[in-house]
Design a protein around this motif. Structure first.
Motif, PDB file in Angstrom:
ATOM      1  N   LEU A 102     -12.310   9.865   1.161  1.00  0.00           N
ATOM      2  CA  LEU A 102     -13.197  10.990   1.517  1.00  0.00           C
ATOM      3  C   LEU A 102     -14.581  10.443   1.913  1.00  0.00           C
ATOM      4  N   PHE A 152      -6.996  12.961   0.025  1.00  0.00           N
ATOM      5  CA  PHE A 152      -7.828  11.764   0.139  1.00  0.00           C
ATOM      6  C   PHE A 152      -7.509  10.852  -1.049  1.00  0.00           C
ATOM      7  N   SER A 160     -10.445   7.992  -3.881  1.00  0.00           N
ATOM      8  CA  SER A 160     -11.564   8.947  -3.868  1.00  0.00           C
ATOM      9  C   SER A 160     -11.689   9.598  -5.243  1.00  0.00           C
TER      10      SER A 160
END
Ligand SMILES: Cc1cc2nc3c(=O)[nH]c(=O)nc-3n(C[C@H](O)[C@H](O)[C@H](O)COP(=O)(O)OP(=O)(O)OC[C@H]3O[C@@H](n4cnc5c(N)ncnc54)[C@H](O)[C@@H]3O)c2cc1C
Length: 428
Positions: free
Chosen positions: A24, A204, A207
């Motif tokens: 991300l 994601f 992250s």
């Protein structure tokens, strides 16, 4: 994973590739943000995406990094506890509610696999809980009585019937549960991720969520190293692998280490005589043994223990002896991979549901039964966030996180106790 063959072993080597995901690096908005890409988080994301709402999944490592990519792959019904003990622990209406939900959980798993064409070696011949000695037989008789009273499709097998289905003469009885089966666990997690992405969810990886702040409009902003997601609802699906900011969740779970060791594919003549119909098995011993085949005919044998410090050599030597005692025909078959992970245990063996703040919810503590429960609990959490299920209709009552005392001591007892036991067991 993370260049460590001891985390996911065979499953990493034989699962279809994970979908492409990124770290991300933006500030995003979504209806729901899901933290953790295991069965709980991914089945929640699939449900939310399918309902046409926006969903972002944030995973600290990789898809299936936690228990979902490391387990034995036994898709069982119910909890570890027998129905009467579930009622005793939960009372009504939650006792009946969770028993019914988890009775259906394997069907939910196999239906999702079929509907989304998930390639994960799914097989559903049932599983066998195998009895060791008179105490084991007694325990299984009682389990059969309780499950049949509940209407479950289980049957108690005698010694010969058990030997025919296991290929081993070591067990005196077995409870065949026809609701159950086996999967390749990491492949199932990756397949759920593919399905969630196809339904519109965003995932994601690498992250990790580091902090959570309340916005003036009541939504939550979750921050990672390089980005953030703001959403009205937060589903925390981090379970036994939780890292901050919800590290208090780990304090209510005793980490139980469990390892698996897999052989090379068995030659056809031997393969026909070991778990010939593909049943996954585990036994009634305190430090239990589990065994199953993968699709290529590798025998996967597992038990309590951590493959670190001196444990790796002790447990591998035990696995060899145990395998030969169970299936003498495997004497010259080498092992090709070994891996281990952490099971999140609760003192009463019942999972937990927490409302950690306004619209931040989690379920955790599956006690080694997480494939079916993770899948259906993820769906229930998604329905709560979607507004299609009321809080009062959740599978469990919402309760505060209760730190357990002596957690580190208990973990050490599991780790050292299993190593001590495996050092001597099956030697004579
Ligand atoms: C060795 C072993 C054998 C098992 N055998 C079986 C079995 O045969 N059958 C069965 O039904 N169950 C089994 N289980 C239990 C089952 O695997 C788990 O209960 C289940 O996978 C839990 O799924 P989950 O999605 O809740 O959590 P997990 O799969 O553990 O996923 C949690 C994820 O959250 C991520 N995360 C944590 N903190 C953060 C953060 N701050 N930000 C972003 N991401 C974060 C982690 O990296 C992890 O990927 C076994 C477990 C183990 C370890």
């Amino acid at each position: 994973m993370n260049n460590d063959p001891l985390t996911h072993g065979l499953w990493e080597r034989t699962a279809p590739p994970a979908p492409n995901t990124n770290i991300l690096s933006d500030d995003l908005y979504a209806d729901v943000v899901v933290v953790g890409a295991g069965y709980t988080g991914l089945s929640a994301a699939l449900k939310i995406g399918t309902a046409g709402r926006s969903c972002v999944v944030l995973e600290a490592e990789e898809i299936g990094f936690g228990g979902s990519g490391r387990n034995v792959g036994l898709v069982n019904a119910g909890l570890w506890l027998q129905p009467a003990d579930v009622h005793k622990a939960l009372g009504q209406p939650y006792g009946d509610r969770i028993l019914s939900l988890l009775d259906q959980a394997p069907s939910v798993v196999y239906d999702l696999i079929a509907r989304h064409g998930i390639s994960c070696e799914a097989s559903r011949p049932g599983t066998l809980h195998c009895g060791v000695g008179a105490a084991g037989d007694r325990q299984l008789r009682e389990r059969e009585r309780q499950w049949r009273g509940f209407g479950a499709d289980v049957v108690l097998l005698d010694r010969d019937e058990t030997a025919a289905l296991t290929g081993s003469k070591r067990y005196s009885s077995a409870l065949l549960d026809r609701r159950a089966g086996t999967i390749q666990p990491l492949a199932y997690a990756r397949g759920l991720a593919d399905a969630a992405l196809a339904a519109g969810a965003h995932i994601f990886t690498k992250s990790a969520v580091r902090s959570t702040t309340r916005q003036t409009d009541g939504s939550w902003r979750l921050t990672t190293q390089n980005g953030s997601v703001t959403a009205r609802w937060v589903i925390v699906a981090t379970n036994a692998y939780t890292v901050s900011p919800w590290s208090n969740l780990r304090t209510e779970l005793v980490p139980l280490p469990y390892f698996n060791i897999a052989t090379t594919p068995l030659p056809p003549a031997i393969r026909q005589s070991v778990l010939p119909q593909g049943h996954g098995i585990w036994d009634t011993k305190e430090i239990l043994t589990s065994a199953r085949m993968d699709q290529a005919g590798r025998l996967v044998i597992g038990s309590v223990g951590a493959l670190r410090h001196g444990g790796a050599a002790i447990h591998e030597a035990w696995a060899k002896r145990a395998m030969h005692r169970l299936f003498p025909q495997t004497r010259n078959i080498p092992f090709e991979s070994a891996w281990w992970g952490t099971i999140g245990m609760t003192p009463d063996h019942v999972p937990r549901f927490h409302c950690m703040a306004d619209r931040i919810v989690t379920m955790c503590g599956y006690n080694g039964r997480g494939i079916g429960p993770g899948t259906v609990f993820g769906i229930a959490l998604a329905e709560l966030a979607l507004g299609t299920r009321a809080l009062s209709q959740m599978p469990l009552a919402c309760q505060p996180v209760r730190r357990i005392t002596g957690r580190t001591m208990r973990e050490a007892v599991y780790e050292l106790g299993s190593a001590a036991s495996h050092l001597v067991t099956d030697r004579f």
